[in-house]
Design a protein around this motif. Structure first.
Motif, PDB file in Angstrom:
ATOM      1  N   THR A   1      -3.602   4.951 -11.375  1.00  0.00           N
ATOM      2  CA  THR A   1      -2.916   3.944 -12.248  1.00  0.00           C
ATOM      3  C   THR A   1      -1.348   3.781 -11.568  1.00  0.00           C
ATOM      4  O   THR A   1      -1.015   4.739 -10.932  1.00  0.00           O
ATOM      5  CB  THR A   1      -2.865   4.199 -13.673  1.00  0.00           C
ATOM      6  OG1 THR A   1      -2.265   5.354 -13.772  1.00  0.00           O
ATOM      7  CG2 THR A   1      -4.374   4.284 -14.119  1.00  0.00           C
ATOM      8  N   GLU A   2      -0.915   2.542 -11.824  1.00  0.00           N
ATOM      9  CA  GLU A   2       0.590   2.547 -11.636  1.00  0.00           C
ATOM     10  C   GLU A   2       1.601   3.785 -11.963  1.00  0.00           C
ATOM     11  O   GLU A   2       2.453   4.089 -11.212  1.00  0.00           O
ATOM     12  CB  GLU A   2       1.198   1.147 -11.761  1.00  0.00           C
ATOM     13  CG  GLU A   2       2.611   0.775 -11.374  1.00  0.00           C
ATOM     14  CD  GLU A   2       3.174  -0.351 -11.573  1.00  0.00           C
ATOM     15  OE1 GLU A   2       4.268  -0.772 -11.121  1.00  0.00           O
ATOM     16  OE2 GLU A   2       2.546  -1.012 -12.715  1.00  0.00           O
ATOM     17  N   TYR A   3       1.168   3.954 -13.263  1.00  0.00           N
ATOM     18  CA  TYR A   3       1.981   5.244 -13.845  1.00  0.00           C
ATOM     19  C   TYR A   3       1.974   6.450 -13.044  1.00  0.00           C
ATOM     20  O   TYR A   3       2.825   7.171 -12.727  1.00  0.00           O
ATOM     21  CB  TYR A   3       1.416   5.307 -15.280  1.00  0.00           C
ATOM     22  CG  TYR A   3       2.365   6.182 -16.242  1.00  0.00           C
ATOM     23  CD1 TYR A   3       2.719   5.245 -17.337  1.00  0.00           C
ATOM     24  CD2 TYR A   3       2.666   7.368 -16.086  1.00  0.00           C
ATOM     25  CE1 TYR A   3       3.627   5.790 -18.495  1.00  0.00           C
ATOM     26  CE2 TYR A   3       3.630   7.860 -16.993  1.00  0.00           C
ATOM     27  CZ  TYR A   3       4.058   7.115 -17.961  1.00  0.00           C
ATOM     28  OH  TYR A   3       5.026   7.586 -18.943  1.00  0.00           O
ATOM     29  N   GLU A   4       0.747   6.688 -12.647  1.00  0.00           N
ATOM     30  CA  GLU A   4       0.658   8.056 -11.616  1.00  0.00           C
ATOM     31  C   GLU A   4       1.191   7.843 -10.675  1.00  0.00           C
ATOM     32  O   GLU A   4       1.509   8.849  -9.909  1.00  0.00           O
ATOM     33  CB  GLU A   4      -0.973   8.363 -11.814  1.00  0.00           C
ATOM     34  CG  GLU A   4      -1.638   8.906 -13.008  1.00  0.00           C
ATOM     35  CD  GLU A   4      -3.083   8.785 -12.907  1.00  0.00           C
ATOM     36  OE1 GLU A   4      -3.703   9.924 -12.541  1.00  0.00           O
ATOM     37  OE2 GLU A   4      -3.966   7.679 -12.687  1.00  0.00           O
TER      38      GLU A   4
ATOM     39  N   GLU B   1      -5.454   7.300  -0.346  1.00  0.00           N
ATOM     40  CA  GLU B   1      -6.301   7.800  -1.360  1.00  0.00           C
ATOM     41  C   GLU B   1      -5.425   7.663  -2.729  1.00  0.00           C
ATOM     42  O   GLU B   1      -6.283   7.775  -3.938  1.00  0.00           O
ATOM     43  CB  GLU B   1      -6.523   9.166  -1.315  1.00  0.00           C
ATOM     44  CG  GLU B   1      -5.284  10.072  -0.984  1.00  0.00           C
ATOM     45  CD  GLU B   1      -4.942  10.189   0.450  1.00  0.00           C
ATOM     46  OE1 GLU B   1      -3.992  11.056   0.632  1.00  0.00           O
ATOM     47  OE2 GLU B   1      -5.209   9.440   1.358  1.00  0.00           O
ATOM     48  N   ASP B   2      -4.277   7.242  -2.626  1.00  0.00           N
ATOM     49  CA  ASP B   2      -3.395   7.091  -4.093  1.00  0.00           C
ATOM     50  C   ASP B   2      -3.783   5.735  -4.692  1.00  0.00           C
ATOM     51  O   ASP B   2      -3.430   5.554  -5.790  1.00  0.00           O
ATOM     52  CB  ASP B   2      -2.056   7.218  -3.968  1.00  0.00           C
ATOM     53  CG  ASP B   2      -1.677   8.601  -3.311  1.00  0.00           C
ATOM     54  OD1 ASP B   2      -2.488   9.692  -3.906  1.00  0.00           O
ATOM     55  OD2 ASP B   2      -0.847   8.948  -2.687  1.00  0.00           O
ATOM     56  N   MET B   3      -4.346   4.814  -3.786  1.00  0.00           N
ATOM     57  CA  MET B   3      -4.484   3.482  -4.638  1.00  0.00           C
ATOM     58  C   MET B   3      -5.223   3.303  -5.665  1.00  0.00           C
ATOM     59  O   MET B   3      -5.297   2.262  -6.320  1.00  0.00           O
ATOM     60  CB  MET B   3      -4.846   2.382  -3.316  1.00  0.00           C
ATOM     61  CG  MET B   3      -3.927   2.592  -2.235  1.00  0.00           C
ATOM     62  SD  MET B   3      -2.115   2.218  -2.537  1.00  0.00           S
ATOM     63  CE  MET B   3      -2.180   0.587  -3.455  1.00  0.00           C
TER      64      MET B   3
ATOM     65  N   THR C   1       0.942  -1.239   0.099  1.00  0.00           N
ATOM     66  CA  THR C   1       0.023   0.041   0.116  1.00  0.00           C
ATOM     67  C   THR C   1       0.788   1.303  -0.202  1.00  0.00           C
ATOM     68  O   THR C   1       0.343   2.238  -0.710  1.00  0.00           O
ATOM     69  CB  THR C   1      -0.861  -0.017   1.174  1.00  0.00           C
ATOM     70  OG1 THR C   1      -0.184  -0.168   2.314  1.00  0.00           O
ATOM     71  CG2 THR C   1      -1.820  -1.081   1.241  1.00  0.00           C
ATOM     72  N   SER C   2       1.985   1.261   0.790  1.00  0.00           N
ATOM     73  CA  SER C   2       2.816   2.572   0.859  1.00  0.00           C
ATOM     74  C   SER C   2       3.882   2.521  -0.467  1.00  0.00           C
ATOM     75  O   SER C   2       4.002   3.835  -0.640  1.00  0.00           O
ATOM     76  CB  SER C   2       3.459   2.560   2.190  1.00  0.00           C
ATOM     77  OG  SER C   2       4.417   1.634   2.418  1.00  0.00           O
ATOM     78  N   ARG C   3       4.571   1.679  -0.659  1.00  0.00           N
ATOM     79  CA  ARG C   3       5.533   1.476  -1.548  1.00  0.00           C
ATOM     80  C   ARG C   3       5.344   0.579  -2.808  1.00  0.00           C
ATOM     81  O   ARG C   3       6.271   0.318  -3.658  1.00  0.00           O
ATOM     82  CB  ARG C   3       6.999   1.497  -1.239  1.00  0.00           C
ATOM     83  CG  ARG C   3       7.528   2.688  -0.173  1.00  0.00           C
ATOM     84  CD  ARG C   3       8.780   2.264   0.448  1.00  0.00           C
ATOM     85  NE  ARG C   3       9.034   3.412   1.226  1.00  0.00           N
ATOM     86  CZ  ARG C   3       9.949   4.165   0.641  1.00  0.00           C
ATOM     87  NH1 ARG C   3      10.422   4.209  -0.423  1.00  0.00           N
ATOM     88  NH2 ARG C   3      10.339   5.316   1.508  1.00  0.00           N
TER      89      ARG C   3
END
Length: 1763
Positions: free
Chosen positions: A1555-1558, A1550-1552, A1357-1359
């Protein structure tokens, strides 16, 4: 040359001979001399031409059209396959009759098949329903055998195959099948007769040839013996041939080298001979007239036991002609005549069954084989089968199978002819045949397993009697002239040391008898009369008492013979037949069963009494009876001392008798009354008195006593053989067949005669009679031995009186259920372990696995090393008996604990496991429970308890007294349960000395020493009190017991309160201490000075265990290996391009392989691969000086073990980690991550501005410029792997440089070997800067490979996915950075600080486009590997990494855009789907604007951009840009995370949703491309890069070609979800492209999917190394490593360098277990976790370490292939 064989052409050849048959025979007789005795392809073609010419006659058009030709040397079936004449479609379905080829997959359904010989082809199996059935499969090792689909005799129920109905024609009809019955056949009767004559003539010629062939392939010992060989040559020409025969003892290489050395031929000639020998079975080495020289050559070849023969060339040529004729006959069976496919089959079958035409030598051979004298040609072919070799043998077997599958009558006829000469076939198989695996003996499996055929052969041909006679003659070694004497002498002695017992060929003979006896029709024959049982009992009696043992006294046995192993192998086979014979009486009648029981008992009695001289008089004597007194009663029993006499484990007649007594449904009172006999006991008593019964059970009783003595330690001086015999006798394979039979026979004796007599006999044999009478001492045994004897004796008693399973004749499902429940009771087990706990016979039953599923819960295998396990359902624990007779003492205690835990869980305070009560309502064992009221048994119970309770204490290490008392109490509980009132009466009234059993139990109830037994004793006394209330007065329990209990409970509560108070006080003190300590610690932390860099905690040296510090150089063990793991992107329009289009949006999510319709087993998918050096470390650290000492130890090991396949290669500088055994070749410097500077970090714009100002103020560093390449890239030559300026002497090093030197040495070695694989321009060899560039070839490649390895793995979740990456990956990357830093510092030792400043500025000049006018930086930045620049920066200026990462991301973005414009501008659009809308504009911005802005500096690129946007659209281009740059972002993130983790921003919840790109852009703090308008500094930088690239592209477009890496998730090649699907109509996919054949041992490359031959001589390389195809393909495919899945072995093969290893497969069976080698035959299912583990091993560069670890654990003498 082509032969268009019309009738006219065929008739012009030999017009002088009018009869075509005579003409054919003349041609066959004259061909050897005509062709000068040289057999070769032209000779074969000539023979076939004569045969086809005679067959066709004037009717060529019935076989081929006038436009077809039969090419020279080709077969008719091949020509008809290409002909325009096709056979008509069959009228309806028919029996399958498919003959299996070598390598085909065949299936067996246990639920549908009658026995294990019934098999199906893949087509029929997949067409029928077998859901939920127990299915096995195997790979056919030899051609032969046919599919049984459509034959109703072999199936339990209709299987409803849509291709073959059981009521159709074919093998189920009584007449041979003909097609087109409603139409007139185009083949006239005259032509049919003509073809028959030709076929008959050809078969007669084969038989005439074989008349002169020897049965054994023996080399003549002298010239005289050579000339004495029989020959068909009338002129006896002195022309000879040496023939090499195939064997399985020598390897290809050994045979080839030996032939070269002994014959002088070259490598190609010797190889050709060996290959032909292996394929055909034999080959001619040389033909010449010099007999003396040839004989000497043959002897030399034979010197290493290569089988070679020498005969006249005339006879050898005729034998090859016979092989061609057999091949021709097989071909005809596959051909049609006039569209009728059955004509030739009927013709050949008819001629096979016809009598042989006599020749001049017929009378001589008829005397040798009188059985075949009046027989058919088929009889002679069966007899002469051993005279042939591999290929004609297999061809003949296919001919036989085709004939017998034509109709039922054909099958019966073939069987009759086979049975007529079966004894000769067995003689040859057992004594002569050198190729047993192709013997016609195994043809019996296709005949004896058919019920109607087996019954006919038993009744009419007496095959069962003959088989028993063969066994009797063979094992008594009654052999004369390579023939087993018939009839054998029944009294002939048996030698267990002789050849028959050492041979393993007898096992199929026993299997044949079992197959025959398993047929219901044969069982009716066996059980209806006494003939069969009498013959079999006589055979069993021959094996009775063999291999006896006598206790060694005083001294250990001098010689421990291993002959007992051979004897037990025979016993295993014989006991299985005994089981089959006994089960034949399941459908018998009471009268017949009693008659057979009488026969067997008489046979046993005659042997035991020595009336028949079966037993060895040196070891045995007639039984002697003596009278003994026990309990005041006299008993007449047999006098025998097991401790001083001979005892054998082998008592087959008694086992047979036990099987007969198990048919209790025929021996009940109701059945016996029909014969005017009240019960079985009376029936037996009428024929046999008690003395006779004692003789019959004497031998099993001796074995049981022997077992007790061996387990008690009384036979230790007999060594291992006696222990081995005991283990095998009670092992799961023999237990049910031998040990259980002996126990059951003892149980049977207790109901046939007075049980007291049996019990006293048992006590006498166990030598416990006096002890059970109250004498606590023993004349022979120490107390420790005595306890073991008592324990075994009680175990036998508990079975005899408490186990009614055999007495009740449980059904097969009930037996399976009982065994499975008791096997699972101790706890969960795997299926393999479960099979070791139950009888072997049950495992083969279909009901076994169904019952297992019902009573257990299956836990699937989840991990890589896990296997599936079965756990008993709790509801079935009530059926578990702790005293189950297959339990050991330890297992019994384990089960008791499980049951007590269940009772405790249910609320029972003092749980008691009660005996399982039983009730036998009918049958001879109805009175079994009466044994519990025996006075002898009561005395045994009493003195067992009394002697141990009141006797002397047991010595330490002896059997537990509690265990023995537990057995005795269990017997009492069983008696109370079964016969409570009566047992209570005799237990209370019968006195032994001054006490009764009840009084003894009452005294034990209050003893502290009996506390463990108290609950059971109390239960017994309570139950007895219910039957007799007076017992309550005998119990010694005080009235105030409840008060005592209450007082004790109060004391317990008080003690518990005191304990709680103490614990509370301790907790308070602990809390006060921790509070005080925390305050001191916080104060210390506040006052401590702050460190700028976190100190990394290092592990100690794994060799010397000292800590790591700056006093001694150290490093982490690492391996740098050449690699081709990273792939380039596929060409647009190629099949793999769709994977790029559909690449996942996020690579940190689990991704499954995308299987397309083109993917399939063995479908190659080649990919362009990128070469580089891949570094990996295990993380273990060593001091440099310890490392050198360890290397010297490895060199010493290589010198001491020169023949071993070592795990490392010293020439490559390899070694294995002392701790984890991973393969390494260098030490990486240990560098901690950088720490965040105290100063405020500069933003990207500020950093660029400050860097530009610093560059303007700097002065040129001429010394540094001399270290830069002249190509204008700005790179440094001292980072080249083979740079000649690297110091040779270590004196130039400072501490720590030695570690970096190991990295450079390993890289230099790889660089020298991979010059041709690199595309990067390099200086000529000998100049500075040669070799691959370390920041690019090592650093960049390792980083890319690591990123590839972690694609498709879910993140945190964090990295994100970084959380799944181990620290060893970071240590490896930092180690490479540290190596580069050290290598740069070596050249600037005097000015390291200023030099690093100059290098930093030089790197900055490459990055900034303002300095491109300088000569050193004229090469465009965009053509440089961005990750290489990242490693260079980290080596000299790690503080620049955050801003350099941002710049490199945009550089990668531009590189990707240019690459896409180059690739897509020339791609075709036929494969493209409609244009797509944009999806990522919110963070990628307008891709169209970005493309046009980047391409405007080059007209060519600008036009390409317009075309790409017009054809593919902005949406498709945006999708591709996203897919290609996402892996780059991940690589930058990995590097930053491990080198400067402070620069990575952790993600928020909230970042989850992004997309992985963002998420990656956010973690790296890189502005998104959509925000470029607000970042002028980035715009200026990109404009400068594009301008420079555009100008360079206009001048040198060929130097500006970009190659993109593959952006998707890497997967291994496709493997089917079920392994046997690999063979489902996939001949094309299973064909090797190199040799164009279906390999005998196929292997699939898991990297590219290509199918190759594994360990096959056909595809070996022609170079000096003679490598196999797997090794050759590895070098073509993936470079140094190879990963293959071996289909038929179900195992994974890892290859690295010159070594390899086998690893577990990615498949498991339905029980969750792997099956390496497919030995179990269960269907295999793909296991995703195991497949993923193989993928990780591949992508994480783990193959070299996997190979080294496997080789390290095994010391071999023959290379890694032997592991």
């Amino acid at each position: 040359m082509a032969l268009a064989m019309h009738g006219k052409r065929a008739g012009n050849s030999r017009e002088r001979v009018q009869d075509p048959i005579e003409r054919l025979r003349l041609a066959l007789d004259t061909l050897p001399n005509t062709l000068h005795w040289l057999f070769n392809p032209p000779a074969r073609a000539r023979i076939l031409a004569e045969l086809y010419g005679a067959l066709f006659g004037p009717n060529f058009s019935l076989f081929l059209s006038s436009h077809d030709n039969l090419a020279t040397g080709s077969l008719l079936s091949e020509a008809q396959a290409q002909s325009s004449i096709k056979p008509p479609v069959e009228d309806g379905p028919r029996a399958c009759q498919h003959v299996f080829k070598k390598g085909e997959c065949c299936f067996r359904c246990k639920d549908c098949a009658m026995d294990d010989s019934c098999i199906m082809c893949a087509k029929c199996f997949y067409a029928t329903e077998h859901t939920g059935h127990v299915v096995t499969f195997c790979i056919s090792q030899q051609p032969g055998g046919s599919c049984d689909c459509g034959d109703p005799e072999v199936w339990r129920h209709p299987i409803n195959c849509p291709h073959h109905h059981p009521n159709s024609t074919g093998s189920t009809s009584n007449t041979p099948q003909t097609s087109g019955k409603n139409q007139a056949s185009p083949v006239s009767a005259a032509f049919r007769e003509s073809m028959g004559k030709v076929v008959g003539c050809a078969i007669d010629f084969v038989l005439d040839v074989l008349d002169f062939s020897p049965e054994e392939a023996l080399l003549p010992t002298s010239h005289e013996a050579l000339n004495d060989q029989p020959s068909a040559d009338p002129q006896l020409k002195e022309y000879w041939a040496i023939v090499l025969w195939n064997d399985e003892k020598h390897s290809y290489d050994e045979a080839v080298a030996h032939l070269q050395h002994m014959t002088g031929c070259n490598l190609q000639q010797a190889t050709a001979v060996v290959l032909r020998t292996d394929e055909e079975g034999r080959d001619v080495i040389e033909v010449a007239g010099d007999a003396k020289r040839l004989l000497e050559t043959a002897r030399k070849i034979n010197s290493i036991d290569l089988t070679v023969t020498m005969r006249r060339a005339f006879d050898t040529f005729r034998e090859h002609m016979a092989a061609v004729i057999i091949e021709w006959l097989l071909d005809l069976l596959q051909c049609h005549v006039g569209g009728d496919k059955n004509v030739l089959k009927e013709v050949i079958a008819k001629e096979m069954f016809a009598p042989r035409t006599p020749n001049s030598t017929y009378s001589d051979v008829a005397q040798l084989y009188p059985e075949a004298h009046e027989g058919a040609r088929l009889d002679w072919l069966f007899v002469y089968h051993p005279r042939l070799w591999k290929r004609p043998r297999l061809n003949l077997k296919q001919i036989y199978i085709t004939i017998l599958t034509m109709s039922r009558q054909n099958r019966l006829d073939v069987a009759v002819h086979y049975a007529n000469v079966f004894h000769r076939i067995i003689d040859s198989y057992l004594l002569v045949d050198r190729e047993a695996e192709t013997s016609i003996k195994f043809f019996a499996l296709d005949l004896f397993t058919v019920p109607s055929v087996a019954a006919h052969l038993v009744c009419e041909s007496g095959v069962l009697s003959r088989l028993l006679a063969v066994i009797a003659g063979f094992f008594t070694n009654q052999i004369m002239n390579k023939r087993i004497v018939f009839p054998p002498d029944p009294n002939h002695p048996m030698d267990v040391e002789g050849y028959p017992f050492r041979s393993k060929r007898y096992m199929p003979i026993f299997s044949d008898i079992r197959y025959i006896c398993n047929n219901r029709s044969v069982q009716e024959i066996i059980s209806s009369e006494t003939i069969a049982i009498s013959e079999f009992a006589a055979v069993c009696a021959m094996f009775m008492g063999i291999q006896p043992n006598k206790r060694a006294r005083g001294n250990h046995v001098e010689y421990e013979s291993d002959s007992w192993i051979n004897v037990f192998n025979v016993t295993l086979s014989l006991s299985r037949v005994v089981k089959a014979f006994g089960e034949s009486f399941n459908a018998s009648t009471t009268k017949a069963l009693l008659a057979c029981i009488e026969v067997v008992m008489n046979q046993i009695q005659r042997v035991c009494s020595m009336e028949e001289p079966r037993l060895d008089t040196n070891h045995y004597s007639p039984p002697v009876f003596h009278t003994v007194d026990f309990g005041g009663i006299s008993y007449k029993i047999i006098d025998f001392d097991v401790l001083s006499s001979w005892v054998s484990f082998h008592n087959a007649p008694q086992w047979l008798l036990a099987e007969l007594f198990k048919q209790t449904h025929l021996l009940g009172e109701e059945q016996m009354s029909q014969m005017q006999i009240p019960d079985l006991k009376t029936a037996i008593a009428q024929k046999f008195d008690e003395a006779a019964i004692l003789q019959i059970i004497e031998f099993p009783l001796r074995v049981l006593a022997l077992i007790a003595q061996v387990r008690a330690g009384l036979w230790v001086r007999n060594g291992f053989p006696i222990r081995g015999q005991l283990v095998h006798y009670r092992d799961f394979m023999l237990r049910e067949l031998c040990y259980d039979q002996d126990l059951f026979l003892m149980q049977t004796a207790m109901v046939l005669i007075n049980p007291d007599l049996v019990l006293v006999s048992m006590l006498d044999r166990y030598q416990l009679r006096d002890w059970m009478a109250g004498n606590k001492s023993h004349p022979e045994c120490e107390p420790t031995h005595l306890a073991g004897l008592v324990e075994e004796f009680l175990f036998t008693l508990i079975y005899c009186v408490g186990d009614p399973s055999n007495a009740m004749q449980l059904s097969l499902e009930a037996v399976c259920r009982r065994e499975i429940i008791h096997a699972l009771a101790p706890g969960p087990v795997s299926f393999t372990d479960l099979c070791k706990r139950v009888p072997e016979r049950l495992i083969e039953e279909a009901s076994f696995e169904h019952v297992l599923q019902d009573v257990s819960v299956f836990k699937r295998a989840e991990g890589v090393s896990d296997s599936g396990s079965y756990e008993l359902k709790e509801v079935y624990l009530t059926e578990v008996d702790p005293f189950f007779y297959h339990y050991t003492r330890a297992r019994r205690e384990e089960v008791e604990n499980v049951l007590k835990a269940k009772l405790t869980k249910g609320g029972t305070k003092d749980p008691i496991v009660l005996p399982k009560a039983y009730k036998i309502d009918s049958g001879p064992f109805k009175t079994l429970e009466n044994v519990l009221t025996s006075s002898v048994l009561l005395q045994i119970m009493f003195y067992t308890i009394s002697n141990f309770v009141d006797g002397p204490p047991m010595a330490e290490g002896a059997v537990s007294t509690d265990a023995i008392l537990d057995q005795a109490v269990h017997l009492i509980m069983l008696a109370v349960t079964q016969v409570g009132p009566l047992f209570t009466t005799i237990a209370k009234t019968t006195k032994f000395g001054d006490s009764t059993l009840v009084e003894l139990l009452c005294s034990m109830e209050v003893r502290d020493a009996s506390k463990a037994l108290r609950p059971r004793i109390q239960w017994c006394l309570t139950k007895m009190t219910e039957f007799d209330s007076s017992i309550r007065q005998l119990r010694h329990v005080p009235e105030e017991k409840q008060t005592v209990d209450a007082s004790a409970e109060a004391k317990k509560l008080a003690a518990k309160a005191r304990q709680e108070a103490i614990m509370k006080q301790f907790a308070n003190a602990q809390k006060m201490f921790l509070d005080a300590y925390d305050d001191e610690e916080e104060e210390a932390v506040e006052n401590a000075p702050q460190s700028d860099q976190p100190e990394e905690v290092l592990e100690p040296c794994i060799l010397c265990q000292e800590k790591m510090d700056s006093t001694h150089p150290f490093g982490t063990i690492a391996g740098i290996h050449p690699s081709r793991i990273v792939r380039y992107t596929p060409t647009p329009g190629s099949p793999a391009w769709s994977e790029v289009i559909t690449a996942p949006v996020s690579l940190d999510q689990e991704a499954k392989p995308n299987v397309t319709s083109n993917d399939g087993p063995g479908t190659p998918s080649p990919r362009p691969l990128r070469f580089g050096a891949y570094a990996a470390t295990c993380g273990h650290m060593v001091h440099y000086h310890c490392f050198n000492e360890y290397l010297e130890a490895i060199r010493s090991r290589h010198r001491v073990q020169p023949q071993r396949q070592h795990p490392e290669c010293l020439e490559r500088g390899e070694f294995i980690c002392p701790l984890c055994k991973s393969l390494g070749n260098c030490l990486l410097p240990v560098i901690p991550p950088t720490s965040k500077s105290a100063a405020r970090p500069l933003g990207f714009a500020e950093w660029l501005r400050a860097l530009g100002i610093e560059l303007l103020r700097s002065t040129p560093d001429r010394q540094l410029e001399r270290h830069q390449f002249s190509s204008g890239t700005g790179e440094f030559m001292f980072w080249a792997a083979e740079d000649i300026a690297w110091p040779i002497e270590t004196s130039a090093f400072v501490p720590g440089d030695e570690v970096a030197a190991t990295v450079r040495a390993a890289s230099a070695m790889i660089s020298k070997q991979s010059t041709l694989l690199r595309t990067r321009p390099e200086p000529p060899y000998g100049e500075r800067g040669t070799g691959f560039y370390l920041p690019e070839g090592l650093g960049s490649y390792t980083l890319s490979a690591l990123e590839v390895a972690y694609r498709g793995i879910p993140g945190g979740t964090s990295r994100g996915f970084l959380e799944k990456m181990p620290d060893t990956a970071g240590r490896c990357i930092r180690g490479i950075v540290g190596t580069l830093s050290r290598m740069a510092g070596v050249h600037f030792r005097s000015r390291k600080a200023s030099a690093f400043e100059s290098i930093r500025l030089a790197i900055a000049k490459r990055l900034l486009p303002d300095w491109t006018r300088e000569e050193q930086y004229r090469h465009p930045f965009l053509l440089r590997d961005p990750y290489a620049l990242l490693f260079e920066t980290a080596a000299v200026a790690p503080e620049y990494i955050p801003n350099v990462t941002c710049a490199l991301y945009y550089g990668i973005l531009l590189r990707t855009l240019f690459a896409l414009m180059q690739q897509l501008s020339t791609a075709t659009t036929s494969h493209m789907s409609p244009l797509e809308p944009t999806q990522y504009e919110q963070f990628l911005g307008s891709v169209a604007v970005l493309v046009k802005s980047a391409a405007r500096h080059s007209p060519t690129l600008d036009r390409a951009a317009d075309r790409v946007l017009a054809i593919f659209g902005e949406g498709r281009l945006e999708r591709l840009l996203y897919s290609y740059t996402l892996p780059a972002l991940r690589s930058l993130l990995i590097f930053t995370h491990f080198v400067c983790p402070w620069a990575v921003t952790p993600l928020q919840i909230e970042d989850m949703g992004l997309t992985e790109y963002e998420r990656s852009l956010k973690m790296l703090s890189i502005p998104a491309p959509s925000e470029l308008h607000s970042h002028e500094s980035i715009q200026v930088l990109l404009a400068g890069w594009c301008t420079h690239f555009g100008q360079f592209y206009a001048l040198s477009p060929n130097e500006c070609i970009f190659k993109l890496d593959y952006p998707g998730v890497y997967h291994l090649s496709y493997l089917p979800p079920i392994l046997d699907l690999m063979w489902q109509g996939n001949d094309a996919g299973l064909t090797c492209m190199r040799c164009n054949t279906i390999p005998a041992d196929p292997a699939i490359c898991l990297i590219c999917g290509t199918l190759v031959c594994h360990q096959s001589y056909c595809c070996r390389g022609t170079d000096w190394s003679q490598r196999g195809e797997c090794n050759m393909h590895t070098r073509e495919c993936s470079g140094p490593i190879g990963i293959y899945f071996l289909l038929k072995r179900c195992v994974v093969l890892y290859l690295y360098g010159d070594s390899g290893s086998y690893a577990p497969p990615p498949y498991v069976d339905s029980h969750g277990e792997i099956d390496m080698g497919l030995r179990r035959g269960r269907r295999q299912y793909l296991h995703p976790v195991r497949m993923e583990e193989i993928r990780k091993t591949w992508l994480l560069n783990g193959v070299p370490s996997a190979v080294s670890r496997r080789i390290e654990v095994t010391t071999d003498a023959g290379g890694w292939e032997s592991l």
